[in-house]
Design a protein around this motif. Structure first.
Motif, mmCIF file in Angstrom:
data_model
loop_
_atom_site.group_PDB
_atom_site.id
_atom_site.type_symbol
_atom_site.label_atom_id
_atom_site.label_comp_id
_atom_site.label_asym_id
_atom_site.label_seq_id
_atom_site.Cartn_x
_atom_site.Cartn_y
_atom_site.Cartn_z
ATOM 1 N N GLU A 129 0.841 -1.209 0.000
ATOM 2 C CA GLU A 129 0.000 0.000 0.000
ATOM 3 C C GLU A 129 0.868 1.249 0.000
ATOM 4 N N ALA A 130 1.932 1.233 0.805
ATOM 5 C CA ALA A 130 2.823 2.398 0.870
ATOM 6 C C ALA A 130 3.491 2.645 -0.479
ATOM 7 N N LEU A 131 3.900 1.564 -1.155
ATOM 8 C CA LEU A 131 4.550 1.716 -2.459
ATOM 9 C C LEU A 131 3.564 2.211 -3.513
ATOM 10 N N ASP A 132 2.341 1.695 -3.471
ATOM 11 C CA ASP A 132 1.354 2.099 -4.466
ATOM 12 C C ASP A 132 0.952 3.569 -4.284
ATOM 13 N N LYS A 133 0.957 4.038 -3.049
ATOM 14 C CA LYS A 133 0.594 5.436 -2.799
ATOM 15 C C LYS A 133 1.716 6.377 -3.206
ATOM 16 N N SER A 134 2.915 5.861 -3.189
ATOM 17 C CA SER A 134 4.075 6.692 -3.525
ATOM 18 C C SER A 134 4.325 6.601 -5.022
ATOM 19 N N ARG A 135 3.872 7.554 -5.748
ATOM 20 C CA ARG A 135 3.981 7.499 -7.207
ATOM 21 C C ARG A 135 5.283 8.107 -7.704
ATOM 22 N N GLN A 136 5.963 8.880 -6.893
ATOM 23 C CA GLN A 136 7.206 9.528 -7.313
ATOM 24 C C GLN A 136 8.347 8.530 -7.174
ATOM 25 N N HIS A 137 9.169 8.365 -8.224
ATOM 26 C CA HIS A 137 10.168 7.299 -8.268
ATOM 27 C C HIS A 137 11.170 7.377 -7.121
ATOM 28 N N ASN A 138 11.626 8.561 -6.782
ATOM 29 C CA ASN A 138 12.675 8.702 -5.768
ATOM 30 C C ASN A 138 12.141 9.139 -4.408
ATOM 31 N N SER A 139 10.868 8.953 -4.172
ATOM 32 C CA SER A 139 10.339 9.294 -2.846
ATOM 33 C C SER A 139 10.705 8.184 -1.868
ATOM 34 N N GLU A 140 10.355 8.378 -0.603
ATOM 35 C CA GLU A 140 10.733 7.434 0.439
ATOM 36 C C GLU A 140 9.499 6.834 1.099
ATOM 37 N N ILE A 141 9.659 5.616 1.624
ATOM 38 C CA ILE A 141 8.636 5.016 2.469
ATOM 39 C C ILE A 141 9.280 4.650 3.798
#
Length: 572
Positions: A129-141
């Motif tokens: 879920e965290a990865l799917d919400k993060s659409r920006q390639h270089n963002s962080e989870i």
């Protein structure tokens, strides 16, 4: 560790390793019922019956029981000394024998609960879920799930494999380092079996695991049949669903109906294909077997090692070795033509005088332990010659007739490329009444040349409890472990030959033709190239042109000019 921050662009590979480690952990421990049947579920509960005063000591002893340096029998004896319940000692013995070599903390009830398949599945959907919400390639989870953090620790600290083997090193004054390999007594030598036959491929496997750990790799990465073989988290769901089915002993259909609460509503589509889960479930058995082969190796997993692996070597490889080593001898003798001529002359005289009992006469002469220079006999002459021996071989090598001259070697292998493996093996092993391959194998070590670049560094083994290996201190531990793995499987010699097979046999045969010509001119008598070609034909060797012969002679001359540089046989 309370949290872990990952870049989304590089997170998938690490997460795949984490979840693969979680799957491996559960496959190694088995289903819930298997853990119960093998007493794992009762193991820690039995500690509650230990007196509070002794409980810290008991935990310490149990922790040591799952370390590679310790002997289980010794730990059980210590537990008995402090009046531990017999049931606990029995559970310890059962768990140690029936489960893989894992650290004690991974066998405890809290860790088992944390790493249960359902918790791993929850952690998977949480991070997905965290990865799917993060659409920006270089963002962080940021990961805070305790199960996933524990899986990360399994990978980072290699906890699934680090308890399999341990190494103790001790530098010695002679430039050697003694090192002991500990793996739950596997390298202890029984008193009645002090030879290499006691070792097998399972021992080499343990040494290779130690080597992988030493160079910073995780042996788990090399286990066959990984279940998560892509870096797309969306492809992992069916495998993790199958893990839950495996652990609980239920069908994929029952799982899909029973565990809707575990899977977030947005991902309920992953529960619509129970057949996909069933297909993944079928792969678990071969993966489980491969994992057990890694962490609980036994002779049953491996083929039996043949006692004499040199005899079973590739005959083309053995022929290559024979040609290479004898050419080294011929080049060394050609470097010292005056001495070599005298030796050949003495041997020819001795063979005429003592045609049937030359070796016996030599033995009798040596036993007299004196050299008469006033009236020297041929035996004394050759004894004096070998006192200033620039080549290196012992007189017996020459007197016994075990060494073919260059032209004899050419004739021995005439048309050998057309022979079957069985016929070539017979040719390699037969020259007159001796084993040509065994004789040739020892030649470089007997020559007065530097062969350090040609052979592997020496490694030795002292049997005992535990067995001790000795290797050069200037070698890294990983290299000493590699040599030890060859030694315990009797592959040391053959692997050295394979590593040295850097020239084609055809090239060596061409060199040998040139060496034959140089040998005849330097040690026998001068001969023209045309007459030498006739001599080759007389020995049933292939006819060749004068131009081809000149090329072969030039090739041999170039080698002789640079000899004794053994790298000539490695770098061409």
């Amino acid at each position: 560790m309370e949290k872990l921050t990952l870049k989304t662009g590089s997170a998938n590979d690490l997460l795949r390793k984490c979840f693969e480690a979680g799957i491996s952990y559960n496959l190694l421990l088995g289903t819930f019922d298997e853990r119960d049947n093998k007493e794992l579920n009762n193991f820690e509960d039995a500690i509650k019956h230990v007196h509070l005063f002794y409980r810290p000591q008991v935990y310490t002893l149990l922790s040591k029981a799952f370390r590679p340096r310790m002997q289980l029998e010794s730990i059980m004896a210590h537990l008995a000394e402090i009046n531990c319940p017999i049931s606990l000692i029995g559970y310890l013995h059962c768990v140690a024998k029936n489960f893989p070599h894992l650290p004690f903390d991974l066998l405890t009830n809290p860790k088992q609960s944390l790493l249960e398949p359902q918790n791993i599945l929850k952690a998977y959907y949480s991070v997905r879920e965290a990865l799917d919400k993060s659409r920006q390639h270089n963002s962080e989870i940021t990961i805070t799930d305790p199960t996933l953090l524990t899986l990360y620790e399994l990978v980072k600290k290699k906890k699934l494999t680090s308890s399999l083997v341990a190494i103790d090193e001790r530098p010695l004054d002679n430039g050697q380092t003694a090192f002991v390999i500990h793996s739950y007594g596997m390298f202890d030598s029984p008193r009645n079996d002090r030879n290499l036959d006691q070792f097998g491929h399972e021992h080499r496997h343990i040494i290779e695991v130690a080597r992988e750990l030493e160079i910073g790799n995780n042996p788990l990465d090399k286990v066959k049949f990984p279940l998560l073989n892509c870096n797309k988290p969306s492809k992992w769901a069916s495998t993790l669903h199958a893990l839950c089915c495996y652990y609980e002993g239920i069908s994929p259909t029952i799982f899909c109906n029973k565990h809707l609460d575990i899977v977030p509503r947005n991902y309920h589509n992953t529960l619509r294909e129970p057949n996909l889960i069933a297909n993944q479930l079928k792969k678990f058995q071969q993966r489980s077997k491969a994992l057990w082969q890694l962490l609980k190796p036994s002779s049953g997993f491996y083929p039996k090692i043949q006692q004499n692996t040199f005899d079973d070597g590739d005959p083309k490889l053995i022929k290559h070795m024979i040609l290479r080593h004898l050419i080294m001898l011929y080049l060394t003798m050609l470097k010292h033509p005056s001495w070599s001529i005298k030796v050949r002359g003495c041997i020819e005289t001795l063979q005429k005088l003592y045609s049937t009992d030359l070796l016996q006469k030599w033995g009798e002469h040596i036993n007299l332990q004196r050299i008469s220079t006033s009236s020297p006999c041929p035996l004394t002459e050759i004894q004096l010659l070998f006192r200033s021996n620039p080549v290196g071989l012992h007189p017996l090598w020459w007197l016994s007739g075990k060494l073919p001259a260059p032209l004899e070697l050419m004739g021995h292998y005439v048309n050998s490329s057309q022979l079957s493996n069985e016929q070539l093996t017979e040719l390699n092993q037969r020259y007159r009444d001796t084993r040509l391959d065994i004789v040739a194998l020892g030649i470089p070590h007997s020559l007065k040349i530097d062969t350090s670049q040609l052979f592997k560094k020496p490694i030795t083994l002292q049997f005992g409890n535990p067995c001790t290996f000795y290797g050069p201190s200037n070698l890294q531990l990983e290299e000493r472990l590699y040599l030890a793995s060859l030694l315990v499987t009797d592959q040391y010699t053959l692997q050295t030959l394979k590593d040295n097979q850097k020239l084609e046999s055809r090239y060596l045969e061409n060199v040998l033709i040139g060496v034959c010509y140089l040998w005849h001119n330097a040690l026998i008598k001068r001969i023209s190239q045309e007459d030498f070609l006739d001599l080759l034909v007389q020995h049933s060797l292939d006819d060749m042109s004068t131009a081809t012969l000149r090329k072969r002679i030039k090739l041999a001359q170039e080698l002789l000019k640079k000899w004794p540089n053994v790298n000539l046989f490695n770098n061409l």
